[in-house]
Design a protein around this motif. Structure first.
Motif, PDB file in Angstrom:
ATOM      1  N   ASP A 125      53.080  22.262 -11.042  1.00  0.00           N
ATOM      2  CA  ASP A 125      53.864  22.614 -12.209  1.00  0.00           C
ATOM      3  C   ASP A 125      54.401  24.031 -12.070  1.00  0.00           C
ATOM      4  OD1 ASP A 125      51.823  24.484 -13.107  1.00  0.00           O
ATOM      5  OD2 ASP A 125      50.650  22.718 -13.597  1.00  0.00           O
ATOM      6  N   ASN A 126      55.287  24.392 -12.973  1.00  0.00           N
ATOM      7  CA  ASN A 126      55.931  25.697 -12.890  1.00  0.00           C
ATOM      8  C   ASN A 126      54.964  26.837 -13.161  1.00  0.00           C
ATOM      9  OD1 ASN A 126      58.431  24.568 -12.320  1.00  0.00           O
ATOM     10  ND2 ASN A 126      58.966  24.350 -14.481  1.00  0.00           N
ATOM     11  N   ASN A 127      53.851  26.556 -13.882  1.00  0.00           N
ATOM     12  CA  ASN A 127      52.887  27.604 -14.171  1.00  0.00           C
ATOM     13  C   ASN A 127      52.268  28.171 -12.905  1.00  0.00           C
ATOM     14  OD1 ASN A 127      53.261  27.358 -16.922  1.00  0.00           O
ATOM     15  ND2 ASN A 127      51.630  25.837 -17.167  1.00  0.00           N
ATOM     16  N   ILE A 128      52.382  27.446 -11.809  1.00  0.00           N
ATOM     17  CA  ILE A 128      51.785  27.884 -10.553  1.00  0.00           C
ATOM     18  C   ILE A 128      52.473  29.138 -10.035  1.00  0.00           C
ATOM     19  CG2 ILE A 128      53.193  26.726  -8.801  1.00  0.00           C
ATOM     20  CD1 ILE A 128      50.550  25.629  -7.668  1.00  0.00           C
ATOM     21  N   ASP A 134      40.985  27.566  -8.950  1.00  0.00           N
ATOM     22  CA  ASP A 134      41.457  26.235  -9.350  1.00  0.00           C
ATOM     23  C   ASP A 134      42.656  25.814  -8.505  1.00  0.00           C
ATOM     24  OD1 ASP A 134      41.722  23.929 -11.313  1.00  0.00           O
ATOM     25  OD2 ASP A 134      43.650  24.936 -11.599  1.00  0.00           O
ATOM     26  N   GLN A 135      43.584  26.733  -8.297  1.00  0.00           N
ATOM     27  CA  GLN A 135      44.773  26.387  -7.519  1.00  0.00           C
ATOM     28  C   GLN A 135      44.417  26.118  -6.057  1.00  0.00           C
ATOM     29  OE1 GLN A 135      48.824  28.642  -6.258  1.00  0.00           O
ATOM     30  NE2 GLN A 135      48.377  28.640  -8.446  1.00  0.00           N
ATOM     31  N   PHE A 175      41.729  24.654  -4.842  1.00  0.00           N
ATOM     32  CA  PHE A 175      41.213  23.293  -4.671  1.00  0.00           C
ATOM     33  C   PHE A 175      42.253  22.236  -5.049  1.00  0.00           C
ATOM     34  CE2 PHE A 175      37.320  25.840  -5.172  1.00  0.00           C
ATOM     35  CZ  PHE A 175      36.710  25.503  -3.973  1.00  0.00           C
ATOM     36  N   ARG A 176      43.164  22.577  -5.959  1.00  0.00           N
ATOM     37  CA  ARG A 176      44.234  21.635  -6.287  1.00  0.00           C
ATOM     38  C   ARG A 176      45.175  21.445  -5.110  1.00  0.00           C
ATOM     39  NH1 ARG A 176      47.943  22.394 -10.731  1.00  0.00           N
ATOM     40  NH2 ARG A 176      47.581  24.625 -10.706  1.00  0.00           N
ATOM     41  N   ILE A 177      45.505  22.543  -4.420  1.00  0.00           N
ATOM     42  CA  ILE A 177      46.399  22.435  -3.267  1.00  0.00           C
ATOM     43  C   ILE A 177      45.702  21.700  -2.128  1.00  0.00           C
ATOM     44  CG2 ILE A 177      47.545  23.769  -1.454  1.00  0.00           C
ATOM     45  CD1 ILE A 177      48.332  25.795  -3.557  1.00  0.00           C
ATOM     46  N   ILE A 178      44.432  21.980  -1.908  1.00  0.00           N
ATOM     47  CA  ILE A 178      43.704  21.276  -0.851  1.00  0.00           C
ATOM     48  C   ILE A 178      43.659  19.784  -1.146  1.00  0.00           C
ATOM     49  CG2 ILE A 178      41.424  20.958   0.207  1.00  0.00           C
ATOM     50  CD1 ILE A 178      40.976  23.959  -0.123  1.00  0.00           C
ATOM     51  N   ARG A 179      43.421  19.434  -2.395  1.00  0.00           N
ATOM     52  CA  ARG A 179      43.368  18.013  -2.754  1.00  0.00           C
ATOM     53  C   ARG A 179      44.745  17.362  -2.652  1.00  0.00           C
ATOM     54  NH1 ARG A 179      41.560  18.678  -7.425  1.00  0.00           N
ATOM     55  NH2 ARG A 179      43.467  18.364  -8.644  1.00  0.00           N
ATOM     56  N   ALA A 194      53.695  23.973  -1.477  1.00  0.00           N
ATOM     57  CA  ALA A 194      52.961  23.431  -2.627  1.00  0.00           C
ATOM     58  C   ALA A 194      53.318  24.184  -3.903  1.00  0.00           C
ATOM     59  CB  ALA A 194      51.455  23.501  -2.369  1.00  0.00           C
ATOM     60  N   ARG A 195      53.420  25.500  -3.811  1.00  0.00           N
ATOM     61  CA  ARG A 195      53.764  26.298  -4.993  1.00  0.00           C
ATOM     62  C   ARG A 195      55.177  26.004  -5.473  1.00  0.00           C
ATOM     63  NH1 ARG A 195      50.954  30.888  -6.340  1.00  0.00           N
ATOM     64  NH2 ARG A 195      52.900  31.989  -6.787  1.00  0.00           N
TER      65      ARG A 195
END
Length: 300
Positions: A2-5, A16-17, A19-23, A112-113
């Motif tokens: 999402d744009n909040n990244i 949090d980011q 592990f989200r990117i790794i997943r 990813a970002r």
């Protein structure tokens, strides 16, 4: 993503980011490590084989030690300089591969970002033009870090030994404990200031990137240091869990060493992703600070 990244991140948001990117991008990240490690592991296997390491079951495996006689145990305890030299020499290919792996993973994080797809081969190709500056920066960082740690440990050990000789045992023990704790925090904070040198060298085309990292981590050193400690502990737990049984039953055999090195690099994915996220977060914050400084200067 999402744009909040794209917004400046707090301590928890960076974790949090990560592990989200790794997943979400596990496949290209894993393939980057896999593709680069194929020739590295092959070269390591050749070096270990030439220097006398056994293929599957090492002499120091638990089953060999359990069934060994006293004479055989003495034989296992004998120092083998050639085999030990081969082990350390086999680490060299990993040193040359690490900047390429970290750089390619950093490109994945950038994609990813932005919410864009990433392919492993493409990310590796994007890193190649900056490979030599990345390698040179890594070598310089290693020399500087080793020199600082060696010099301080040597000086500290000399001082503790002097106090022990003078029978000031309590002071020597307290000083040694203080240096251990202080060294951990001091080294950690110092090296955290340089921790973003690889992404800076990759994306900003500066070399060695240590100065740029020093500026980026300003006022965020404790946060980045805490993140690094947490992720290092997590990576160490993963490495220990995956290496425990192979280390017992394979020992220092060729397969055992290759498995250990591969698992260590897979676990280091966590740190590589976090470094890239911290770099982009620090760059975003500094860009905002630079704009604010320009506005303040204009208003003045």
């Amino acid at each position: 993503m999402d744009n909040n990244i794209q917004r400046p991140l707090s301590f928890g948001k960076i974790l949090d980011q990560t592990f989200r990117i790794i997943r979400g991008y596990f496949k290209p990240i894993f393939l980057i490590v896999f593709y680069i490690m194929i020739p590295v592991l092959a070269l390591q296997a050749i070096i270990l084989a030439v220097t006398g390491h056994k293929m599957l079951i090492g002499d120091d495996s638990i089953q060999n030690i359990w069934s060994a006689t006293a004479t055989e145990l003495d034989m296992y305890a004998d120092y083998n300089p050639i085999r030990d030299f081969g082990y350390f020499l086999s680490m060299a290919p990993i040193f040359f591969a690490t900047p390429l792996i970290v750089g390619a993973i950093s490109h994945v994080v950038k994609r990813a970002r932005a919410g864009e797809p990433a392919e492993a081969v493409e990310m590796i190709k994007l890193t190649f033009p900056r490979y030599w500056p990345l390698l040179g920066s890594t070598l310089l960082f290693g020399i500087i870090a080793f020199s600082i740690v060696f010099a301080s440990i040597f000086a500290g050990a000399f001082l503790v030994a002097f106090l022990a000789i003078e029978s000031a045992y309590v002071i020597a023990i307290l000083l040694a404990l203080l240096m251990i704790v202080g060294g951990f925090i001091g080294y950690g904070l110092l090296f955290t200031r340089w921790i973003l040198y690889l992404p800076a060298t990759l994306f900003e085309k500066v070399a060695p990137g240590l100065g740029r990292s020093w500026r980026l981590t300003k006022r965020q050193t404790w946060k980045f240091f805490g993140i690094y400690v947490i992720l290092t502990i997590l990576s160490s737990i993963i490495i220990g869990a995956l290496n425990f049984l192979p280390a017992l039953f394979l020992g220092t055999s060729i397969i055992g060493n290759l498995w250990t090195n591969f698992v260590s690099l897979i676990s280091s994915i966590i740190l590589a992703v976090a470094w890239a996220i911290m770099y982009f977060d620090a760059s975003l914050r500094q860009d905002a600070a630079d704009i604010q400084d320009l506005v303040d200067t204009y208003n003045t």
